[in-house]
Motif scaffolding. Structure first.
Motif, short mmCIF file in Angstrom:
data_model
loop_
_atom_site.label_atom_id
_atom_site.label_comp_id
_atom_site.label_asym_id
_atom_site.label_seq_id
_atom_site.Cartn_x
_atom_site.Cartn_y
_atom_site.Cartn_z
N GLU A 17 0.86 -1.18 0.00
CA GLU A 17 0.00 0.00 0.00
C GLU A 17 0.90 1.23 0.00
O GLU A 17 1.69 1.43 0.92
CB GLU A 17 -0.89 0.02 1.24
CG GLU A 17 -1.77 1.26 1.33
CD GLU A 17 -2.46 1.42 2.67
OE1 GLU A 17 -3.27 2.36 2.80
OE2 GLU A 17 -2.16 0.62 3.59
N VAL A 18 0.78 2.03 -1.03
CA VAL A 18 1.56 3.27 -1.14
C VAL A 18 0.58 4.42 -1.25
O VAL A 18 -0.17 4.52 -2.23
CB VAL A 18 2.52 3.23 -2.35
CG1 VAL A 18 3.29 4.55 -2.45
CG2 VAL A 18 3.49 2.06 -2.22
N THR A 19 0.59 5.30 -0.25
CA THR A 19 -0.37 6.39 -0.24
C THR A 19 0.12 7.52 0.66
O THR A 19 0.92 7.31 1.57
CB THR A 19 -1.75 5.89 0.24
OG1 THR A 19 -2.73 6.93 0.07
CG2 THR A 19 -1.72 5.47 1.70
N GLY A 20 -0.37 8.72 0.39
CA GLY A 20 -0.04 9.86 1.24
C GLY A 20 1.39 10.33 1.06
O GLY A 20 2.13 10.52 2.02
N ILE A 21 1.80 10.56 -0.21
CA ILE A 21 3.16 10.98 -0.53
C ILE A 21 3.11 12.44 -0.96
O ILE A 21 2.49 12.79 -1.97
CB ILE A 21 3.75 10.11 -1.66
CG1 ILE A 21 3.45 8.62 -1.43
CG2 ILE A 21 5.23 10.39 -1.81
CD1 ILE A 21 4.08 8.04 -0.19
N ASN A 22 3.76 13.31 -0.19
CA ASN A 22 3.63 14.76 -0.38
C ASN A 22 4.98 15.39 -0.73
O ASN A 22 5.96 15.20 -0.02
CB ASN A 22 3.12 15.40 0.91
CG ASN A 22 1.75 14.89 1.32
OD1 ASN A 22 0.73 15.42 0.92
ND2 ASN A 22 1.74 13.84 2.14
N TYR A 23 4.98 16.16 -1.83
CA TYR A 23 6.18 16.90 -2.24
C TYR A 23 5.81 18.37 -2.40
O TYR A 23 4.87 18.70 -3.13
CB TYR A 23 6.71 16.41 -3.58
CG TYR A 23 7.03 14.95 -3.70
CD1 TYR A 23 8.29 14.46 -3.40
CD2 TYR A 23 6.07 14.05 -4.17
CE1 TYR A 23 8.60 13.11 -3.55
CE2 TYR A 23 6.37 12.70 -4.33
CZ TYR A 23 7.63 12.24 -4.01
OH TYR A 23 7.93 10.91 -4.17
N ARG A 24 6.56 19.25 -1.77
CA ARG A 24 6.29 20.68 -1.95
C ARG A 24 7.61 21.46 -1.94
O ARG A 24 8.60 21.03 -1.38
CB ARG A 24 5.37 21.21 -0.85
CG ARG A 24 5.91 21.06 0.55
CD ARG A 24 4.96 21.57 1.60
NE ARG A 24 4.95 23.03 1.68
CZ ARG A 24 4.27 23.72 2.59
NH1 ARG A 24 3.49 23.08 3.46
NH2 ARG A 24 4.35 25.03 2.62
N ASP A 25 7.59 22.62 -2.60
CA ASP A 25 8.72 23.54 -2.60
C ASP A 25 9.99 22.84 -3.10
O ASP A 25 10.99 22.70 -2.40
CB ASP A 25 8.95 24.13 -1.21
CG ASP A 25 7.71 24.74 -0.61
OD1 ASP A 25 6.84 25.17 -1.38
OD2 ASP A 25 7.58 24.75 0.63
N VAL A 26 9.91 22.40 -4.35
CA VAL A 26 11.00 21.68 -4.98
C VAL A 26 11.52 22.49 -6.17
O VAL A 26 10.74 22.88 -7.05
CB VAL A 26 10.55 20.28 -5.46
CG1 VAL A 26 11.69 19.56 -6.18
CG2 VAL A 26 10.04 19.45 -4.29
N PHE A 27 12.83 22.72 -6.18
CA PHE A 27 13.45 23.37 -7.34
C PHE A 27 14.52 22.45 -7.89
O PHE A 27 15.37 21.94 -7.15
CB PHE A 27 14.08 24.71 -6.97
CG PHE A 27 14.88 25.30 -8.10
CD1 PHE A 27 14.26 25.95 -9.16
CD2 PHE A 27 16.27 25.17 -8.14
CE1 PHE A 27 14.99 26.47 -10.22
CE2 PHE A 27 17.01 25.69 -9.19
CZ PHE A 27 16.37 26.35 -10.23
N ALA A 28 14.47 22.22 -9.20
CA ALA A 28 15.45 21.36 -9.85
C ALA A 28 15.91 22.01 -11.14
O ALA A 28 15.12 22.65 -11.85
CB ALA A 28 14.84 19.98 -10.13
N GLU A 29 17.19 21.83 -11.47
CA GLU A 29 17.73 22.37 -12.71
C GLU A 29 18.54 21.29 -13.43
O GLU A 29 19.02 20.34 -12.81
CB GLU A 29 18.62 23.59 -12.43
CG GLU A 29 19.83 23.30 -11.57
CD GLU A 29 20.67 24.53 -11.33
OE1 GLU A 29 20.35 25.59 -11.90
OE2 GLU A 29 21.67 24.43 -10.58
N ASN A 30 18.65 21.46 -14.74
CA ASN A 30 19.38 20.51 -15.58
C ASN A 30 18.78 19.11 -15.45
O ASN A 30 19.46 18.13 -15.16
CB ASN A 30 20.87 20.51 -15.24
CG ASN A 30 21.73 19.98 -16.37
OD1 ASN A 30 21.37 20.11 -17.54
ND2 ASN A 30 22.85 19.37 -16.04
N VAL A 31 17.48 19.04 -15.68
CA VAL A 31 16.69 17.82 -15.48
C VAL A 31 16.47 17.12 -16.81
O VAL A 31 16.08 17.74 -17.80
CB VAL A 31 15.34 18.16 -14.83
CG1 VAL A 31 14.41 16.97 -14.83
CG2 VAL A 31 15.55 18.70 -13.43
#
Length: 462
Positions: free
Chosen positions: A367-381
């Motif tokens: 069971e995979v649930t409730g995964i939160n990502y915020r305020d992410v900056f990425a460069e050269n992706v």
């Protein structure tokens, strides 16, 4: 009768202890994990016959030292083993309770490269076998079980696994048993690892397993970026773990949270939970900054990652699982990532097919649930997201907000590849796949901080 130098060490320890317990606000602080006082009994490894020439094997000296200091610590006040400047070659050795291993600046503990010096030990019950090969496994370099109040610290001295011989044999398929880890503590609590450098582990570096209240702070971990399975820090079926201000260069995941493998992990049923990873700097071109799994059959929950940096790393916070794993990964909170040269910003994998044996249950779905990502900056992706759940077992409750991925000149035309996932997004660029296309609110992050370890690290020096 104390020598003059020993008396100076003892007086310094007592003064530091008095300062620790008598300072302003001390009455309002809980007792520090590892004890708020410096150790009462202090010995140098040279007092047990060790020679720091990088050639003399000191396994017996380390064993004598730990046995003697274990008896002294039982008298009260704890004990410290001081490793001075020099190169101290030794086979594997164990630690004891109420104990500090203190490495001076310029001290380097070298692991023996003779495999005959590494005894075999039982596999972990939550794995059922060695991770590389069936059956038992080679001893860990530094180990211990059922310990309380253990500190490994110093002035950035080095613990060197000298792993090249292990990597060569692993690649050549010449190993009958699983490689040992550089440090593994089992069934232990109140652990502090700080201000030490770990280099060239045979396999995983730091492996707190079935542990509680673990602080890993200011640690440097270094391995060649193509060395096999040299994970940095792997909390395994452990709770209340704080990893902060660490620098890791690795041939595998910089951090990998685990909780057992397939039916053995399901049966053992000990999750990894209440884990904090912050201010980590990671370099790992072929693996993740933080991985959750793939051995996660006992469950993983309440993981908080914030203010972390990845440079030239394959992915950021990655979910790894598969059919047969069972267990769960839920309540994961990520914020404040700074990512520079990434293959994938977001990567979830549901197709891990390696199993400990042929008795894994194909109906054991994670069971995979409730995964939160915020305020992410990425460069050269190269690619923003590769999100792969499991057919008939989708990964749900995924949230992304305030995410910017600036593309590399050779970035893929298709920026999102999503299957068997469901979630929401807001303020995400490039525009996410339809499976994550529902508009959501800013993703959550717990406001109440987890209390793990002492309010501040012990400042003892020996």
């Amino acid at each position: 009768m104390l020598t003059r130098s020993a008396l100076h060490v003892a007086v310094a320890a007592l003064l530091l202890c008095a300062a620790a317990v008598g300072g302003a606000g001390a009455s309002r602080r809980p007792a520090a994990a590892g004890g708020s006082c410096c150790r009462k009994h202090v010995k140098r490894i040279t007092e047990y016959g060790a020679v720091g020439d990088g050639k003399t094997l000191n396994t017996a000296a380390f064993a004598r030292a730990v046995a003697d200091l274990s008896r002294r610590a039982a008298d009260g006040g704890g004990a410290a083993l001081v490793v001075p400047e020099g190169k101290w070659l030794t086979g594997p050795f164990n630690l004891t309770s109420h104990f500090t291993l203190f490495l001076h600046r310029g001290a380097e503990i070298l692991a023996s490269q003779d495999l005959n010096d590494w005894p075999l030990i039982a596999p972990l019950p939550s794995y059922g076998r060695g991770r590389d090969e069936p059956g038992p496994r080679y001893s860990n370099f530094i180990g211990g079980s059922n310990l309380t109040d253990v500190i490994i610290t110093g002035q950035n001295g080095t613990i060197n696994g000298q792993g090249q011989v292990w990597w060569d044999k692993y690649h050549a398929k010449e190993l009958t048993y699983t490689r040992g880890y550089l440090l593994e503590l089992l069934y232990s609590h109140d652990i502090i690892i700080s201000n030490v450098t770990f280099v060239d582990a045979p396999s995983w570096n730091l492996h707190p397993t079935y542990c509680t209240n673990v602080t890993i702070s200011g640690v440097t971990i270094l391995a060649p970026v193509h060395s096999p399975n040299t994970d940095g820090i792997d909390p395994d079926s452990s709770s209340y773990v704080k990893i902060e201000d660490c620098y890791i260069v690795s041939g595998d995941d910089c951090i990998a949270v685990k909780s057992g493998w397939d039916e053995y992990g399901i049966k053992f049923n000990m999750p990894s939970q209440h884990i904090v990873v912050r201010r980590l700097t990671c370099i790992s071109p072929t693996s993740a900054m933080i991985a959750l799994g793939s051995e996660m059959s006992g469950g993983i929950q309440d993981v908080r990652a914030e203010d972390n940096i990845a440079i030239n790393t394959e992915s950021a916070v990655r979910i790894k699982s598969g059919v047969g794993r069972g267990g769960f990964v839920k309540d994961v909170f990520v914020r404040g990532l700074s990512l520079h040269t990434m293959k994938w910003v977001f990567w979830m994998t549901g197709n891990y097919g390696q199993h400990p044996d042929n008795s894994s249950n194909p109906k054991a779905l994670p069971e995979v649930t409730g995964i939160n990502y915020r305020d992410v900056f990425a460069e050269n992706v190269t690619m923003a997201g590769r999100m792969e759940g499991i057919p008939n077992d989708p990964y749900t409750g995924i949230c992304m907000s305030n995410v910017t991925a600036q593309l590399a000149p050779d970035a893929k035309k298709l920026q999102w590849n999503c299957t068997d996932v469901k979630g929401v997004a807001s303020g995400v660029s490039p525009k996410p796949c339809p499976e994550l296309g529902a508009v959501g609110k800013p993703c959550t992050f717990p406001e109440e901080e987890l209390v793990i370890g002492p309010p501040e690290l012990p400042k003892c020096t020996y």
